[in-house]
Design a protein around this motif. Structure first.
Motif, short mmCIF file in Angstrom:
data_model
loop_
_atom_site.label_atom_id
_atom_site.label_comp_id
_atom_site.label_asym_id
_atom_site.label_seq_id
_atom_site.Cartn_x
_atom_site.Cartn_y
_atom_site.Cartn_z
N THR A 42 43.06 13.59 12.78
CA THR A 42 43.45 14.25 14.03
C THR A 42 44.67 15.13 13.81
O THR A 42 44.72 16.28 14.26
CB THR A 42 43.73 13.20 15.13
N GLU A 49 44.34 23.94 13.36
CA GLU A 49 44.04 24.83 14.48
C GLU A 49 45.18 25.80 14.78
O GLU A 49 44.94 26.98 15.02
CB GLU A 49 43.67 24.03 15.73
N ARG A 88 44.03 28.91 25.92
CA ARG A 88 43.07 27.81 25.91
C ARG A 88 41.86 28.30 26.68
O ARG A 88 41.98 28.75 27.81
CB ARG A 88 43.68 26.60 26.59
N ARG A 99 37.47 27.50 19.93
CA ARG A 99 37.76 26.17 20.48
C ARG A 99 39.11 25.62 20.04
O ARG A 99 39.49 24.52 20.41
CB ARG A 99 36.66 25.20 20.08
N LEU A 103 41.06 22.33 21.56
CA LEU A 103 41.26 21.10 20.80
C LEU A 103 42.73 20.69 20.77
O LEU A 103 43.06 19.52 20.92
CB LEU A 103 40.73 21.26 19.37
N LEU A 107 44.11 17.12 22.10
CA LEU A 107 44.55 16.11 21.14
C LEU A 107 46.06 15.98 20.99
O LEU A 107 46.56 14.91 20.62
CB LEU A 107 43.93 16.39 19.77
N LEU A 147 40.04 12.34 25.78
CA LEU A 147 39.59 13.72 25.98
C LEU A 147 38.99 13.89 27.37
O LEU A 147 39.22 14.90 28.04
CB LEU A 147 38.57 14.13 24.93
#
Length: 167
Positions: A42, A49, A88, A99, A103, A107, A147
């Protein structure tokens, strides 16, 4: 409680993404943090990202990746030379990308963007577990449940819990 800091300068290139995520996870372990593969995965995904976003949408030849860890909270910041903030959004199912910040929003504990003299910084915080690590399947179920619960964005524009000018 000790505070750990580090900073790396990375080429603004796709190959830097893999390097960044491995360095970040390895650095946490070097500082003495212990966590299972789910937590490592994670955290690596979050770093991936924000670095990918800077590589694809930022400007300049170099990026800065900074990390600060204190207690069970890790702060990650990526600086690039663009002043365009990421957004986002929900990608269509057939889209191959788009995405990343969705994400991050799902997270990370919190995330945000703030301007810098040379562009912008995108930052996030991530809480490492304090409890004994749950079993692999249980961790995935908890992650999925979190989530689903997180419908409200947790983005902060123009502020950062840690200043960009790290020591």
């Amino acid at each position: 409680m000790a505070t750990f800091t580090t900073r790396w300068f990375l080429a603004s290139a796709p190959a830097s993404v893999r390097s960044a995520r491995h360095r970040a996870v390895d650095q946490l372990r070097a500082w003495g943090y212990q966590f299972d593969q789910d937590v490592a995965g994670t955290f690596a995904l979050l770093v991936s990202e924000v670095v990918t976003n800077a590589v694809l949408h930022g400007k300049g030849d170099l990026l800065t990746l900074a990390m600060v860890a204190r207690g069970q909270e890790v702060f990650v910041e990526v600086l690039d030379a663009s002043n365009v903030a990421p957004s986002r959004r929900e990608a269509d199912p057939q889209d191959e990308g788009g995405r990343g910040m969705f994400l991050v929003d799902a997270l990370a504990s919190t995330w945000g963007i703030h301007p810098t003299p040379r562009g912008k910084a995108v930052w996030l915080t991530y809480a490492l577990p304090e409890q004994p690590i749950p079993a692999r399947g249980r961790r995935r179920a908890e992650l999925l449940a979190s989530l689903i619960r997180r419908a409200r964005p947790r983005i902060h524009i123009g502020t950062s819990p840690v200043p960009s000018a790290l020591p």
